[in-house]
Design a protein around this motif. Structure first.
Motif: not given
Length: 163
Positions: A59-79, A130-137
């Motif tokens: 559970v803690s790992m999934v929360v971190v992965v989803l949060s990291a993915h969300r942050v990475r997506t927002r940063v990429a969109a901002g750039r 840049g790894a896939s969040k699904n592969a990481v999970i």
């Protein structure tokens, strides 16, 4: 720290001790492997201890992965790109993790990474690389289960030898 977590788990009512193991295993550096040991040493049924530790770490790992993915997506969109901007100076630890990621990929880092860093940290780093969040999970789940079962069984065997 492990002794304090074991005392905490043992102090809970019997029907809630599995919850204490889940909470302990959600803590980075405790993970499923130490969580399973804590549960076994606290007197829980080994199967319950191992499952609770795996669930807490998962559970803690999934929360971190989803949060990291969300942050990475927002940063990429901002750039306006796929994070291909100027390289950021990496710490020696992060640089070493990136080298291992480039060499072994998500499966290798997931299965062996817990010997160096907690699953939460390696998961977030892989997603940031840049790894896939699904592969990481998927691979982190395999790793969490593997390490939790191995250490839970070893703890169970150790306790039975001491009796």
């Amino acid at each position: 720290m492990i002794e304090a977590l074991q005392d905490f788990t043992s102090s809970l009512p019997v029907f809630l001790q599995w919850f204490g193991v889940m909470l302990a295993a959600a803590i980075p550096f405790v993970e499923s492997y130490a969580g399973a040991v804590i549960g076994v040493l606290a007197g829980l049924n080994p199967v319950v201890a191992i499952i609770a530790a795996i669930v807490g770490n998962f559970v803690s790992m999934v929360v971190v992965v989803l949060s990291a993915h969300r942050v990475r997506t927002r940063v990429a969109a901002g750039r306006g790109d796929d994070l291909g901007g100027d390289p950021v100076e990496e710490s020696p630890r992060r640089r070493r993790l990136r080298e291992r990621f480039d060499r072994y990929g998500v499966p290798g880092v997931s299965l062996l990474g817990q010997t160096i860093l907690p699953s939460q940290i390696t998961s977030a780093a892989m997603v940031s690389f840049g790894a896939s969040k699904n592969a990481v999970i998927l691979w982190q789940t395999i790793s969490i289960v593997m390490w939790g079962v191995v250490f839970g069984v070893l703890a169970t065997l150790g306790v039975s030898v001491l009796r």
